[in-house]
Scaffold this active site. Sequence first.
Site, short mmCIF file in Angstrom:
data_model
loop_
_atom_site.label_atom_id
_atom_site.label_comp_id
_atom_site.label_asym_id
_atom_site.label_seq_id
_atom_site.Cartn_x
_atom_site.Cartn_y
_atom_site.Cartn_z
N GLY A 87 0.15 4.32 -12.23
CA GLY A 87 -0.62 5.85 -13.11
C GLY A 87 0.03 7.54 -12.58
O GLY A 87 0.50 7.47 -12.06
N GLY A 135 -1.27 1.22 -11.97
CA GLY A 135 -1.57 1.11 -13.94
C GLY A 135 -0.70 0.31 -14.30
O GLY A 135 -0.68 -0.03 -15.01
N GLU A 158 -2.61 1.27 -3.17
CA GLU A 158 -3.47 2.84 -3.46
C GLU A 158 -4.80 3.40 -1.84
O GLU A 158 -4.78 4.21 -2.12
CB GLU A 158 -5.18 2.36 -4.54
CG GLU A 158 -4.44 2.72 -5.66
CD GLU A 158 -3.58 1.57 -6.25
OE1 GLU A 158 -2.91 0.98 -7.44
OE2 GLU A 158 -3.52 0.02 -5.10
N ASP A 166 -7.11 -0.46 -8.23
CA ASP A 166 -7.92 -0.42 -9.09
C ASP A 166 -7.30 -0.69 -10.53
O ASP A 166 -7.36 -2.05 -10.16
CB ASP A 166 -8.45 1.80 -9.92
CG ASP A 166 -7.11 2.07 -10.15
OD1 ASP A 166 -6.20 1.45 -9.82
OD2 ASP A 166 -7.47 2.80 -11.08
#
Length: 375
Positions: A87, A135, A158, A166
């Site tokens: 992301g 992402g 992450e 996530d």
Amino acid sequence: RLRTLNRLQVILQHLKMSKQTDSPAEVLLEKKGGAGIITLNRPKALNALNLPMIQQIYPQIKTWEQDPETFLIIIKGTGGKAFCAGGDIRAITEAGKVGDKLIQDFFRGEYRLNNAIGTCKKPYVALIDGITMGGGVGVSVHGHFRVATEKTVFAMPETAIGLFPDVGGGYFLPRLSGKIGYYLALTGCRLKGRDVLRVGIATHFVESAKLPALEKDLIALKSPSKEKIADLLNSYHMKCTVDQEKEFALAEHMEKINSIFSANSMEEIVKKLKQDGSPFAMKQLETINKMSPTSLKLTLRQLREGASMSLQEVLQMEYRLSQACMKGHDFYEGVRAVLIDKDQSPKWKPAALEEVSDEFVDNCFKPLGNDDLKL
């Protein structure tokens, strides 16, 4: 007078065109044959997802899902280096510092997109050629088919930037065999090529150079069923001999991974690694010691809870965690150390696992009332 006007229009048209050619669309959405094709088109940013891209992809998937003339959806990246490296972390960091609502909108939009892919009624084929992280995993792993190549590099890194794996990581990671998902989530370990298939993140493995032909064949299928698409992917997969003789990189460590990472707490995992004392265990310990202690604790609980949740429940839980991280210290410090100053020496707060209280962790998982993610 008319000629001047005409000339003005020509100049304006020209300016408009040159503006468009200066900045190509960041995501290309097109229909070829019976296939809807999503092309992530930010090669310089390794196709990292930003909010405008998410806001274009989501409604398009929903439209294709309803369209009787669309039989499958293909997603791929441009530039040859990455499918999608994650992301747009920098934009989120900037927004978080000034309290901009992008920190809600981005995660909300991204997780809604992950859910749209996970519940998509049309066969969804992700060509995960090159770097596929964060992402990028979210827009591929929840679909029906994931085609890896010898260039694929998978990771959920992450915990190194004060975040957690996530985009539905709490759903797919604990469902991988044994405790490999926990290991990948906590250490950010990178898997390459066939290993991405071996752990079950990819469903097929095809030589990178064969992808254009595969895509052409997928587009040429006449009103295909999921089975027909699977047959075509299988035929390419069976013919691919690249790296066939290469052993799974983690094969000799799997027993250790399964036993050590089945511990109930981060402190216990660290204790088990120390007790093991092998070069492999010491290397993992060194890695874990660099990660945000807060992130490690959130991640372990995220995976343990996510193991028995639906994808929707997981995404709702992860949205709560994302907002907790945006309010904290470690995410901004991690991004600074890893992506901005690149000194690779984040100063985590708290700095030790023992200092991250259960009460603090519990709070991060609490419902947000009206602000909760609605799917």
